[in-house]
Design a protein around this motif. Sequence first.
Motif, PDB file in Angstrom:
ATOM      1  N   GLY A  10       0.802  -1.226   0.000  1.00 40.94           N
ATOM      2  CA  GLY A  10       0.000   0.000   0.000  1.00 40.94           C
ATOM      3  C   GLY A  10       0.830   1.270   0.000  1.00 40.94           C
ATOM      4  O   GLY A  10       1.724   1.437   0.825  1.00 40.94           O
ATOM      5  N   GLU A  11       0.548   2.159  -0.948  1.00 40.17           N
ATOM      6  CA  GLU A  11       1.243   3.427  -1.138  1.00 40.17           C
ATOM      7  C   GLU A  11       2.720   3.259  -1.460  1.00 40.17           C
ATOM      8  O   GLU A  11       3.496   4.200  -1.355  1.00 40.17           O
ATOM      9  CB  GLU A  11       1.050   4.359   0.054  1.00 40.17           C
ATOM     10  CG  GLU A  11      -0.379   4.875   0.186  1.00 40.17           C
ATOM     11  CD  GLU A  11      -0.893   5.544  -1.082  1.00 40.17           C
ATOM     12  OE1 GLU A  11      -0.119   6.254  -1.734  1.00 40.17           O
ATOM     13  OE2 GLU A  11      -2.077   5.346  -1.437  1.00 40.17           O
ATOM     14  N   ASP A  16      -3.771   3.438  -2.308  1.00 39.92           N
ATOM     15  CA  ASP A  16      -4.688   2.970  -1.274  1.00 39.92           C
ATOM     16  C   ASP A  16      -6.068   3.618  -1.346  1.00 39.92           C
ATOM     17  O   ASP A  16      -6.931   3.346  -0.502  1.00 39.92           O
ATOM     18  CB  ASP A  16      -4.096   3.255   0.118  1.00 39.92           C
ATOM     19  CG  ASP A  16      -3.255   2.095   0.635  1.00 39.92           C
ATOM     20  OD1 ASP A  16      -3.267   1.031  -0.002  1.00 39.92           O
ATOM     21  OD2 ASP A  16      -2.597   2.274   1.671  1.00 39.92           O
ATOM     22  N   TYR A  19      -9.096   1.255  -1.336  1.00 33.97           N
ATOM     23  CA  TYR A  19      -9.180   0.507  -0.082  1.00 33.97           C
ATOM     24  C   TYR A  19      -9.846   1.344   1.010  1.00 33.97           C
ATOM     25  O   TYR A  19     -10.805   0.897   1.656  1.00 33.97           O
ATOM     26  CB  TYR A  19      -7.773   0.083   0.349  1.00 33.97           C
ATOM     27  CG  TYR A  19      -7.724  -0.671   1.651  1.00 33.97           C
ATOM     28  CD1 TYR A  19      -7.952  -2.044   1.687  1.00 33.97           C
ATOM     29  CD2 TYR A  19      -7.439  -0.016   2.861  1.00 33.97           C
ATOM     30  CE1 TYR A  19      -7.909  -2.749   2.885  1.00 33.97           C
ATOM     31  CE2 TYR A  19      -7.402  -0.701   4.052  1.00 33.97           C
ATOM     32  CZ  TYR A  19      -7.627  -2.065   4.058  1.00 33.97           C
ATOM     33  OH  TYR A  19      -7.586  -2.755   5.247  1.00 33.97           O
ATOM     34  N   TRP A  20      -9.358   2.575   1.203  1.00 33.52           N
ATOM     35  CA  TRP A  20      -9.901   3.409   2.269  1.00 33.52           C
ATOM     36  C   TRP A  20     -11.268   3.976   1.913  1.00 33.52           C
ATOM     37  O   TRP A  20     -12.126   4.150   2.794  1.00 33.52           O
ATOM     38  CB  TRP A  20      -8.920   4.523   2.622  1.00 33.52           C
ATOM     39  CG  TRP A  20      -7.683   3.990   3.265  1.00 33.52           C
ATOM     40  CD1 TRP A  20      -6.415   4.009   2.768  1.00 33.52           C
ATOM     41  CD2 TRP A  20      -7.595   3.303   4.525  1.00 33.52           C
ATOM     42  NE1 TRP A  20      -5.541   3.391   3.633  1.00 33.52           N
ATOM     43  CE2 TRP A  20      -6.237   2.941   4.718  1.00 33.52           C
ATOM     44  CE3 TRP A  20      -8.529   2.957   5.505  1.00 33.52           C
ATOM     45  CZ2 TRP A  20      -5.805   2.261   5.848  1.00 33.52           C
ATOM     46  CZ3 TRP A  20      -8.097   2.271   6.634  1.00 33.52           C
ATOM     47  CH2 TRP A  20      -6.749   1.935   6.799  1.00 33.52           C
ATOM     48  N   ASN A  48      -2.041   1.990  10.322  1.00 34.04           N
ATOM     49  CA  ASN A  48      -3.086   2.584   9.484  1.00 34.04           C
ATOM     50  C   ASN A  48      -4.490   2.223   9.958  1.00 34.04           C
ATOM     51  O   ASN A  48      -5.412   3.042   9.888  1.00 34.04           O
ATOM     52  CB  ASN A  48      -2.927   2.116   8.032  1.00 34.04           C
ATOM     53  CG  ASN A  48      -1.634   2.586   7.402  1.00 34.04           C
ATOM     54  OD1 ASN A  48      -0.751   3.085   8.089  1.00 34.04           O
ATOM     55  ND2 ASN A  48      -1.515   2.423   6.106  1.00 34.04           N
ATOM     56  N   GLN A 106      -0.887  -7.254   4.328  1.00 29.55           N
ATOM     57  CA  GLN A 106      -2.148  -7.424   3.615  1.00 29.55           C
ATOM     58  C   GLN A 106      -2.765  -8.775   3.950  1.00 29.55           C
ATOM     59  O   GLN A 106      -2.107  -9.656   4.512  1.00 29.55           O
ATOM     60  CB  GLN A 106      -1.929  -7.327   2.090  1.00 29.55           C
ATOM     61  CG  GLN A 106      -2.068  -5.935   1.505  1.00 29.55           C
ATOM     62  CD  GLN A 106      -0.878  -5.062   1.838  1.00 29.55           C
ATOM     63  OE1 GLN A 106       0.240  -5.557   1.924  1.00 29.55           O
ATOM     64  NE2 GLN A 106      -1.102  -3.775   2.030  1.00 29.55           N
TER      65      GLN A 106
END
Length: 203
Positions: A10-11, A16, A19-20, A48, A106
């Motif tokens: 992620g990133e 991301d 996802y968020w 996170n 993940q």
Amino acid sequence: MIETIVFDVGETITRDDRYWNAWADWLNIPRHTLSALVGAVVAQGHDNADAVRLARPGIDIPAEYRAREQAGHGEALDETDLYDDVRPALSALRDLGVRVIVAGNQSARAGEMLRALDLPADLVVTSEEWGVAKPATGFFERVLDVAQAAPQRTLYVGDHPANDLFPAKRSGLRAAHIGAPGSISSLAEPSCGQAWRTTRSSR
């Protein structure tokens, strides 16, 4: 000389946003609110996922994750989530003879979706598949198990200082911080061993 480069997910290789946004929609809160919370917890060196806990105190994240899956709103990851420079950069590294690994915090499901993208990498694996997550020392022990290189010849690339950089260095690996916006393309150069911070140019 760097022999193996291990990339966070992620990133680092993926955006991301989706996802968020999916979490914000599921929790019925504004997307920009959750985005701001994610930025805040990362800046403070926290996980996170603490952003979700701040948005919904007392939430059982694994249970909520399962509920999302059952409702048809589970994880999604495809080619559009990759940063534009990922494939050319990873391919260039392999052309230089560098072993390329993708390993991040993940789910096993995310690991399946990442492998389905057929990235130019020697190994793609996730924390759930290993049974240990960053910043635990055990995660980086597993990294070294698969690196096929000495710690000082293994570089871990990530965006999160507390989860990626500091624990990697404590485990004896070299570490590179990728900021946003920025580019991982510079890591494909033979002199990449001297560049421990890079940025990604915006899309």
